[in-house]
Design a protein around this motif. Structure first.
Motif, mmCIF file in Angstrom:
data_model
loop_
_atom_site.group_PDB
_atom_site.id
_atom_site.type_symbol
_atom_site.label_atom_id
_atom_site.label_comp_id
_atom_site.label_asym_id
_atom_site.label_seq_id
_atom_site.Cartn_x
_atom_site.Cartn_y
_atom_site.Cartn_z
ATOM 1 N N GLU B 256 63.738 32.423 6.288
ATOM 2 C CA GLU B 256 63.855 31.415 5.220
ATOM 3 C C GLU B 256 63.437 30.022 5.694
ATOM 4 O O GLU B 256 62.688 29.323 5.024
ATOM 5 N N HIS B 260 58.575 31.413 5.433
ATOM 6 C CA HIS B 260 57.906 31.166 4.153
ATOM 7 C C HIS B 260 57.077 29.890 4.185
ATOM 8 O O HIS B 260 55.982 29.835 3.643
ATOM 9 N N GLU B 263 53.521 30.397 5.449
ATOM 10 C CA GLU B 263 52.564 31.267 4.770
ATOM 11 C C GLU B 263 51.370 30.407 4.337
ATOM 12 O O GLU B 263 51.533 29.325 3.756
ATOM 13 N N ARG B 355 52.235 37.230 3.490
ATOM 14 C CA ARG B 355 53.652 37.596 3.574
ATOM 15 C C ARG B 355 54.007 37.868 5.027
ATOM 16 O O ARG B 355 53.156 38.222 5.824
ATOM 17 N N ILE B 391 60.196 25.947 -0.517
ATOM 18 C CA ILE B 391 59.235 25.631 0.546
ATOM 19 C C ILE B 391 58.703 24.207 0.430
ATOM 20 O O ILE B 391 58.174 23.663 1.396
ATOM 21 N N CYS B 447 61.857 41.228 1.021
ATOM 22 C CA CYS B 447 61.554 39.823 0.754
ATOM 23 C C CYS B 447 60.915 39.691 -0.621
ATOM 24 O O CYS B 447 60.048 40.483 -0.977
ATOM 25 N N LYS B 449 58.746 37.176 -3.266
ATOM 26 C CA LYS B 449 57.932 35.954 -3.418
ATOM 27 C C LYS B 449 57.112 36.128 -4.680
ATOM 28 O O LYS B 449 56.443 37.152 -4.830
#
Lengths: 462, 483
Positions: B256, B260, B263, B355, B391, B447, B449
């Motif tokens: 976390e 992320h 990415e 990812r 993010i 996960c 997203k």
């Protein structure tokens, strides 16, 4: 284990989904099932995302899938497939019949009684073909206009995750061996914007806003949605931490919804019969403040949670869950109703596989009479929450601890943004401590809640 | 790698078909097009009240067609693998571009791929009765652990995902990806008190994993232990304090707080709090963080990613310095960086994006006991539920499900679940001790997203974070605004 012999195939493969579902049920019964249920789901989706004025993604497709649940006496099993070929359907049916030999006898298993089945009549206003009526360029233009309105609103809006336009339609068919067969179509469209604001120090904040409707004609204007998204983002700029404190907390309608969802999980029959809910055994007891009235209504015309029948083929209905703070009803499907010796509330939700779960219809907290501004104006120091982060809710014990951000209330006004804080308490107390309910109930989905004030929570910070 | 040519055999696909589909996808121009074929079969079983209440099996198959033109992506999919429907999807996806037709590279090239999960019999094809035995054994073991365990639910789920990815650049990759998971959740009850516990695990493994390495009894005892322990938990403190994270699943912190934000898509769009920080210090010198898709049998591992690129080991943070991002094909091209093999998608209905795979911190030098002894008053968190991150502003949370107070260097009473909240770009700068006990999680992570769920792994040694906000309810030692 001896293989299952399927009944000889019918001569033609049904292409009409209602007839196909009935045919699958009939073949399951003729191959030895004692009860059967078939569901077919078909959908189309279109989505477009525009970022910084340029089309970033365009997606357009359709899909369908079929699922069957069979009973071998009191043993149940289910299978599903996206393959509608004769071989695919045969394999699905055969696997279900074979699987139903290895599950256990469950005296409460079964489909509903014949007299429970049915469908509410009349036009429920759920389907509008206009969600697909826009030509491709117009759809992109909806997304572009939404983002542009956000970007143009203020120079501090410097970036964006985009503006989007989405549309989808769904068609659902359900048939069972008591002769029930039903179908309905629903449509949906939405516009959204996710702008990013940046201040002089370089710190960024992101927020969003959206509008969703069953018909294109009811969608809020892209300009309105984009502007609201920008305002919501800008007010977060310059957020700071606060000292740990015990202060009144006001939840904006979007985040207040989560409190209502915790009540839903607490009255969900599946958690109740297992004693896995902090509300188990509380039927008839006071569980919330006097002013709290919670309704679930699967019959509201045009609602996002409306359908003519539930996932087991039972007509949807209106259920008073909490009246004047007293727990009046759990929300149940037929299985959990039998387990608890109660009547189903027609909240069964049927996926493609597995046993039906329980989901809300149009589920909401009845609004009060004060405006949100009036509620805030009565608070000297407090927290106005606009976002929760994380999943720190224990439904067995009611323990509650989540990350939050929002605005600090000082002298009855929203004064400055705050972030990196936690809000904690216990759900058993939280519902008693709902001390104000505002008048701003608005459905942006199947669960809706007005602005609420909650006392007695711990705000964790520095 | 076993060239099973699953889709050639089962759907009569030929290389000629694939070339034709790709040509159609590029009929209006664009730099790149690819096809993702997927055939997913799955089984699940669950036990509640000591009986097998539900069993299900399913099959889902389809093909997704993607066309990339600059930063634009057109996507369409079909669940019907007939040539007509795939061509129709290809023509729909092609609408993203508007230019003269491009020709795909002639001839496919299959890269040498790893074999990270060489199961002989995929668990989806294994005897269903053996799976029934697993869930029933777990139920019995949890109930036998302690008479206060009153409710037990156990479940088992497995799948086998056959994929074929072909691209207009000549990419040709096939993989057969098994995945299995066993879960136990229970509730302990005493007069007027109840608590929950859960545990589970698995990976890209065959069924025998659960009869040898990690048995149902192992997971059942762990779930029951947590539930019984929580019966006596006291209120968690609130405010900033020293936090020690135990080894293994608490690595969700890295996922976390750091993962992320690294990415590549977020950094390409400059929407991440980590944008522009490559080469900068984002963690203490003791922290080295890796994403590694090549670990045998692990839940987050893949021989090739969902764009056909072999996975790899990527250093994200080396001794505190930010080294790199996790990328897919699109971001790699637009950012002129290497494709790290992190392009993943939930299914053929979804567009791939960067990812994580298995994300972990390398072991340090400190003895875990010394780490605890160094804390005057703080929290020792050993198990977590999920987490979440924004993010853009970097704020992340994760929720402890098993935690204790540390008082004068000693682990004392268990405390109730509490959310921990921090700021991604600086939380690791406050890591002052890193244990020598790196452990990876049991294989339960999923996960999410942009609405897409993919299996992932995490890992971490025992670490000490000097300051983190703990979201408890205990009223002691807190300032208070009273009305």
């Amino acid at each position: 284990m001896s293989p299952v012999e399927l009944e000889t195939r019918s001569s033609k493969l049904e292409t009409n989904h209602k007839e196909l579902a009935q045919d699958i049920v009939r073949r399951a019964m003729n191959s030895g099932a004692t009860a059967a249920e078939c569901v077919i789901r078909e959908g189309d989706e279109f989505s477009t995302l525009v970022r910084l004025g340029q089309v970033e993604t365009l997606k357009e497709s359709g899909s369908k899938a079929i699922g069957v649940r069979v009973f071998n006496g009191k043993r149940a099993a289910s299978t599903y497939s996206s393959d509608f070929s004769r071989e695919g359907l045969d394999r699905m049916l055969k696997s279900a019949l074979e699987l139903s030999r290895i599950t256990s006898e469950d005296p409460y298993a079964g489909i509903p009684e014949p007299e429970q089945l049915g469908s509410i009549s009349g036009d429920l206003d759920l389907y509008y073909a206009d969600v697909y009526s826009l030509p491709g360029e117009e759809r992109i233009s909806y997304a572009r206009r939404t983002e542009k309105a956000a970007l143009d609103y203020d120079p501090r809006i410097k970036n964006s995750e985009g503006g989007s336009f989405d549309a989808a339609t769904g068609h659902k068919v359900l048939a069972n061996s008591h002769g029930f067969v039903g179908e309905y179509r629903r449509s949906y469209c939405s516009v959204a914007a996710v702008p990013i604001a940046q201040n002089e120090s370089g710190a960024m904040q992101r927020d969003y806003w959206y509008s969703v409707a069953r018909s294109l004609s009811r969608l809020e204007s892209p300009e309105h949605v984009g502007k609201t998204a920008a305002q919501r983002t800008l007010r977060r700029l310059g957020a700071r931490k606060v000292k740990t404190a015990h202060v009144p907390v006001v939840l904006d309608p979007l985040v207040a919804r989560s409190m209502l969802e915790h009540i839903f999980e607490g009255v969900n029959g599946d958690s109740v019969y297992r004693g896995a809910s902090f509300l188990a055994g509380k039927l008839g007891a006071k569980i919330a403040a006097e002013r709290v009235n919670v309704i679930d209504d699967g019959t509201m015309i045009g609602g996002f949670g409306t359908s003519p029948f539930d996932g087991e083929g039972i007509p949807t209905r209106r259920t008073v869950v909490i009246e004047n703070g007293v727990l009046k009803s759990y929300l149940l499907n037929s299985y959990t109703a039998r387990k608890l010796g109660l009547q189903t509330t027609a909240n069964a939700s049927r996926g493609l596989a597995g046993t039906p779960s329980i989901s809300p219809g149009n589920y909401f907290l009845q609004p009060g009479s004060k405006t949100p501004q009036a509620i805030i104006s009565e608070i000297k120091q407090g927290l106005y929450v606009t976002e929760f982060l994380g999943h720190g809710v224990n439904l067995v014990t009611g323990d509650y601890s989540r990350g939050a951000s929002g605005l600090w209330i000082s002298g009855g006004e929203l004064s400055y943004p705050v972030e990196e804080i936690t809000v904690a308490g216990n759900l058993k107390d939280i519902f008693f401590n709902i001390s104000e309910i505002a008048n701003d109930l608005e459905f942006r989905g199947s669960v809706a809640c007005p602005t609420i004030r909650i006392d007695g929570l711990t705000v964790g910070g520095e | 790698m076993d060239k099973n040519r699953f889709f050639f055999q089962h759907y009569g696909l030929t290389e000629r078909n694939l070339e034709q589909y790709l040509a159609s996808a590029l009929s209006a121009g664009g730099e790149y097009a690819d096809l993702y074929f997927e055939y997913l079969s799955s089984t699940s079983l669950s036990v509640d009240e000591s009986i097998v209440k539900s069993a299900s099996q399913g099959i889902s198959a389809g093909c997704g067609v993607r066309v990339v033109a600059g930063e634009r992506t057109g996507y369409a999919y079909t669940d019907d693998l007939s040539p007509e429907r795939i061509l129709q999807a290809a023509r729909t996806a092609a609408l993203i571009a508007s230019g003269p037709a491009k020709s795909p590279t002639v001839g496919f090239q299959e890269k040498a791929a790893r074999s990270l999960y060489p199961v002989t019999l995929p668990s989806v094809d294994a005897d269903i009765n053996a799976k029934v035995e697993l869930v029933m054994r777990a139920d019995r073991a949890a109930r036998a652990y302690d008479p206060r365990i009153k409710e037990v639910r156990t479940s088992y789920a497995d799948e086998l995902r056959n994929i074929l990815v072909v691209g207009s650049d000549g990419t040709f990759a096939e993989d057969s990806q098994p995945l299995a998971r066993l879960n136990v959740s229970c509730i302990a009850k005493t007069e007027g008190n109840s608590a929950r516990g859960s545990a589970g695990g698995g990976g890209r493994v065959a069924l025998d994993f659960f009869f040898g390495e990690k048995t149902p009894d192992y997971f059942a005892k762990e779930a029951a232990r947590q539930a019984v322990l929580q019966l006596d938990a006291r209120e968690a403190p609130a405010g900033e304090m020293e936090v020690v994270l135990g080894p293994g699943w608490p690595g969700v912190l890295l996922h976390e707080a750091i993962g992320h934000g690294l990415e590549a898509d977020f950094n390409r769009k400059q929407t991440s709090a980590f944008a522009g920080l490559i080469g900068k210090r984002v963690a203490s010198e003791k922290c080295t963080v890796i994403d590694n898709g090549t670990m045998p049998w692990r839940r987050g591992s893949l021989n090739v990613d969902d764009e056909g690129q072999p996975t790899q080991e990527t250093v994200l943070i080396e001794k505190g310095i930010l080294k790199g991002y996790l990328s897919d094909k699109l971001s790699a091209r637009l950012m002129a960086m290497a494709d790290t093999g992190n392009g993943r998608r939930e299914s053929y209905e979804h567009i791939p994006m960067p990812r994580m795979t298995n994300t972990y911190m390398l072991a340090g030098q400190d003895d875990p006991q010394d780490i605890i002894r160094s804390v005057k008053r703080g929290v020792y968190a050993v198990n977590f539920g999920g987490g979440q991150v924004d993010i853009t502003n970097g704020k992340f949370v994760f929720s402890a499900s098993e935690a204790y107070m540390i008082e004068d260097g000693q682990v004392t009473a268990p405390i109730k679940g509490a959310t921990l909240i921090g700021n991604g770009p600086d939380v690791l700068t406050r890591v002052s001790m890193v244990g020598n006990d790196l452990k990876l999680d049991e294989g339960v992570g999923t996960c999410g997203k942009d609405g897409q769920a993919v299996p992932v792994g995490v890992g971490i040694p025992t670490i000490k974070v000097d300051r983190l906000t703990v979201g408890g309810t205990a009223k002691k030692e807190t300032g208070s605004f009273m009305q």
